[in-house]
Enzyme design. Sequence first.
Site, PDB file in Angstrom:
ATOM      1  N   CYS A 123     -12.494  -1.128   9.444  1.00 34.14           N
ATOM      2  CA  CYS A 123     -12.128   0.291   9.380  1.00 34.14           C
ATOM      3  C   CYS A 123     -12.049   0.900  10.778  1.00 34.14           C
ATOM      4  O   CYS A 123     -11.618   2.024  10.938  1.00 34.14           O
ATOM      5  CB  CYS A 123     -13.152   1.028   8.553  1.00 34.14           C
ATOM      6  N   THR A 157     -13.416   5.768  -3.516  1.00 35.32           N
ATOM      7  CA  THR A 157     -14.676   5.392  -4.185  1.00 35.32           C
ATOM      8  C   THR A 157     -15.811   6.271  -3.672  1.00 35.32           C
ATOM      9  O   THR A 157     -16.677   6.706  -4.437  1.00 35.32           O
ATOM     10  CB  THR A 157     -14.985   3.906  -3.933  1.00 35.32           C
ATOM     11  N   GLU A 211     -19.780   5.951   4.406  1.00 38.93           N
ATOM     12  CA  GLU A 211     -18.982   5.410   5.514  1.00 38.93           C
ATOM     13  C   GLU A 211     -17.663   4.953   4.914  1.00 38.93           C
ATOM     14  O   GLU A 211     -17.630   3.983   4.168  1.00 38.93           O
ATOM     15  CB  GLU A 211     -19.710   4.206   6.132  1.00 38.93           C
ATOM     16  N   ASN A 271     -15.048  -6.352   3.582  1.00 38.15           N
ATOM     17  CA  ASN A 271     -14.368  -6.763   4.817  1.00 38.15           C
ATOM     18  C   ASN A 271     -15.282  -7.462   5.810  1.00 38.15           C
ATOM     19  O   ASN A 271     -14.920  -8.435   6.451  1.00 38.15           O
ATOM     20  CB  ASN A 271     -13.688  -5.557   5.459  1.00 38.15           C
ATOM     21  N   GLU A 331     -24.930   6.310  10.513  1.00 41.24           N
ATOM     22  CA  GLU A 331     -25.826   5.156  10.451  1.00 41.24           C
ATOM     23  C   GLU A 331     -26.189   4.787  11.883  1.00 41.24           C
ATOM     24  O   GLU A 331     -25.726   5.419  12.834  1.00 41.24           O
ATOM     25  CB  GLU A 331     -25.102   3.989   9.751  1.00 41.24           C
TER      26      GLU A 331
HETATM   27  O1  TXE Z   1     -13.720  -0.416  -1.146  1.00 45.15           O
HETATM   28  P1  TXE Z   1     -14.362  -0.026  -2.519  1.00 45.15           P
HETATM   29  P2  TXE Z   1     -13.248  -1.787  -0.643  1.00 45.15           P
HETATM   30  C1  TXE Z   1     -13.463   1.045   4.050  1.00 45.15           C
HETATM   31  C2  TXE Z   1     -12.173   0.462   4.547  1.00 45.15           C
HETATM   32  C3  TXE Z   1     -11.423   0.303   3.230  1.00 45.15           C
HETATM   33  C4  TXE Z   1     -12.460   0.016   2.214  1.00 45.15           C
HETATM   34  C5  TXE Z   1     -12.477  -1.436   1.862  1.00 45.15           C
HETATM   35  O2  TXE Z   1     -11.578   1.283   5.485  1.00 45.15           O
HETATM   36  O3  TXE Z   1     -10.788   1.521   2.924  1.00 45.15           O
HETATM   37  O4  TXE Z   1     -13.701   0.421   2.766  1.00 45.15           O
HETATM   38  O5  TXE Z   1     -13.514  -1.680   0.958  1.00 45.15           O
HETATM   39  C6  TXE Z   1     -18.319  -0.665  -4.979  1.00 45.15           C
HETATM   40  N1  TXE Z   1     -19.778   3.260  -7.960  1.00 45.15           N
HETATM   41  N2  TXE Z   1     -14.518   0.683   4.985  1.00 45.15           N
HETATM   42  O6  TXE Z   1     -11.818  -1.904  -1.006  1.00 45.15           O
HETATM   43  O7  TXE Z   1     -13.580  -0.298  -3.714  1.00 45.15           O
HETATM   44  C7  TXE Z   1     -17.534  -1.951  -4.907  1.00 45.15           C
HETATM   45  O8  TXE Z   1     -17.935  -2.847  -5.922  1.00 45.15           O
HETATM   46  C8  TXE Z   1     -20.492   2.491  -7.095  1.00 45.15           C
HETATM   47  C9  TXE Z   1     -15.097   1.724   5.828  1.00 45.15           C
HETATM   48  O9  TXE Z   1     -14.192  -2.806  -1.163  1.00 45.15           O
HETATM   49  O10 TXE Z   1     -14.732   1.355  -2.224  1.00 45.15           O
HETATM   50  C10 TXE Z   1     -17.889  -2.440  -3.506  1.00 45.15           C
HETATM   51  O11 TXE Z   1     -19.149  -3.084  -3.528  1.00 45.15           O
HETATM   52  N3  TXE Z   1     -19.970   1.481  -6.375  1.00 45.15           N
HETATM   53  C11 TXE Z   1     -16.354   1.277   6.513  1.00 45.15           C
HETATM   54  C12 TXE Z   1     -17.981  -1.136  -2.715  1.00 45.15           C
HETATM   55  O12 TXE Z   1     -18.134  -0.098  -3.676  1.00 45.15           O
HETATM   56  C13 TXE Z   1     -18.647   1.226  -6.534  1.00 45.15           C
HETATM   57  C14 TXE Z   1     -16.337  -0.157   6.958  1.00 45.15           C
HETATM   58  C15 TXE Z   1     -16.751  -0.853  -1.870  1.00 45.15           C
HETATM   59  O13 TXE Z   1     -15.661  -0.965  -2.714  1.00 45.15           O
HETATM   60  C16 TXE Z   1     -17.833   1.973  -7.406  1.00 45.15           C
HETATM   61  C17 TXE Z   1     -15.794  -1.040   5.960  1.00 45.15           C
HETATM   62  C18 TXE Z   1     -18.457   3.032  -8.139  1.00 45.15           C
HETATM   63  N4  TXE Z   1     -17.763   3.786  -8.998  1.00 45.15           N
HETATM   64  C19 TXE Z   1     -14.864  -0.624   5.042  1.00 45.15           C
HETATM   65  N5  TXE Z   1     -16.550   1.463  -7.329  1.00 45.15           N
HETATM   66  C20 TXE Z   1     -16.862   2.090   7.683  1.00 45.15           C
HETATM   67  N6  TXE Z   1     -16.446   3.330   7.891  1.00 45.15           N
HETATM   68  O14 TXE Z   1     -17.699   1.572   8.395  1.00 45.15           O
HETATM   69  C21 TXE Z   1     -16.587   0.454  -6.449  1.00 45.15           C
HETATM   70  N7  TXE Z   1     -17.839   0.301  -5.955  1.00 45.15           N
END
Ligand code: TXE
Length: 481
Positions: A282, A230, A248, A150, A461
């Site tokens: 988020c 995740t 996070e 994002n 963080e």
């Molecule tokens: O998440 P994913 P997304 C949250 C936001 C939303 C989400 C969006 O609210 O829910 O994140 O991000 C990697 N082992 N926040 O859809 O799928 C994947 O390749 C290791 C909160 O991308 O979780 C990507 O690089 N890595 C935040 C990363 O994880 C793995 C601010 C995130 O992907 C994996 C921003 C695995 N098994 C977004 N599977 C805050 N609180 O600040 C996937 N990935």
Amino acid sequence: MQKILNYINGQLVEPVAGNYIDNYNPATGKVYSLCPDSDEQDAILAIAAAKAAFPIWSQYTTNQRSAILLKIAALIDLNNDALAQAESIDQGKPFWLAQKGEIPRAQSNMHFFATAIEHFASESHAMGDHAINYTLKTPLGVVTCISPWNLPLYLFTWKIAPALAAGNCVVAKPSEITPMTAYLFAKICMEAGLPPGVLNIVQGLGTKVGPALTTHPDVKAVSFTGGTKTGEQIAKVAAPLFKKLSLELGGKNPNIIFADCDFKKAVAESVRSSFTNQGEICLCGSRIFVERSIYDQFKTEFLAQVANLIVGDPLHAATKVGAIASKIHFEKVMSYIALAKEEGGQIIAGGHAVTLPGELSEGYYIAPTVIEGLAYNCRTNLEEIFGPVVTIMPFDSEEEVLQMANATQYGLAATIWTENVTKAHRVAAQIQAGIVWINCWLLRDLRTPFGGVKQSGVGREGGWEALRFFTEQKNVCIKLN
Ligand code: TXE
């Protein structure tokens, strides 16, 4: 077709197996570059390179590490507009948002920790005249930083900067949905003279390279930002190996508007906190609670301003709402709009996809959507949608709005609008969140702790919190007589 490359041991390299995945421009729905489809081999090479570089990098003085990180910050600044354009094309966000907000923040992330590390000192505790303690803070070794799609470069650097400043060597994994600016960042690091292996970037599917990055014995800590699901998966494999974890995760943030608010500011800032970056932050306020006595007035003014938001080409200056980051996410957000209708919600703005003309006709666009009439505890109001969709509802008392606001599994951020300072402090103290903004939104001081409670994550963080996470503390006690 442009090929994005991995950055391992100071070199830009192809994935070992030579496979690539299509990288889409969400504004056009067309493939515009290729992202390495890395696998375990690439992750292991990256971890080995980081391990080999650690003795050198950790022995650099903080001043030497700081100087290189400051060069990287300066090069981000120099390349601001090129990075912003790349980010806008890769993620779908308006160019002006990347140019004025996110890329400058990536520069600030690097600059902040390049200077913070020079003041991150050891502590000592004297026990009268018979003993003295001193606490050493030493880097962990190899750490992995995994970031979402994002705010790509913004969140990528938010993790990497403190990790490197503290003397660690990093294996970083950007999202496969937005790989471009991490690739450009690698070139900046090479130009800045970052020694080989200090930072390594492995592009590709998290499910493919993630397991090695989160379980390899040489990895001492995992810093993750992304979805709660995740985060759960990563915790399941990394926690039993006693790796340090910073998670996070998602949010479903309440935006509480009291009748005694500064009405004009509350409306304007609520439009911003609802739809900035297509609602793909988020920290966005996706549940709007308005005190009943001003509900109709607020709703009317809010909808009038939402109607003026232009959904358009992310590269156009007038665009306020760009493209949704991916087809999959577009479908997820549209499914929640359908769910809201099933749950009895009334769509009072948007609620539909937007088709733009010409080469944008196959892009992923959703009209800013406002939904009212839902129960506070229905799925639409409890689950994270992460798109340009907000719900709005009235409340009658402080107790009622606190109960509704705290009803979700998340606890990341909250916004409160009131001119009554006593009420502001009282409500802030009772909100289940890691971050509370009063009469503002997304006002950020990088020294402050950043993170959430409940299923919004574990750890904090920012500032000293980030440097503490990326170091081990050892207390040495010396008997003096
Ligand atoms: O998440 P994913 P997304 C949250 C936001 C939303 C989400 C969006 O609210 O829910 O994140 O991000 C990697 N082992 N926040 O859809 O799928 C994947 O390749 C290791 C909160 O991308 O979780 C990507 O690089 N890595 C935040 C990363 O994880 C793995 C601010 C995130 O992907 C994996 C921003 C695995 N098994 C977004 N599977 C805050 N609180 O600040 C996937 N990935």
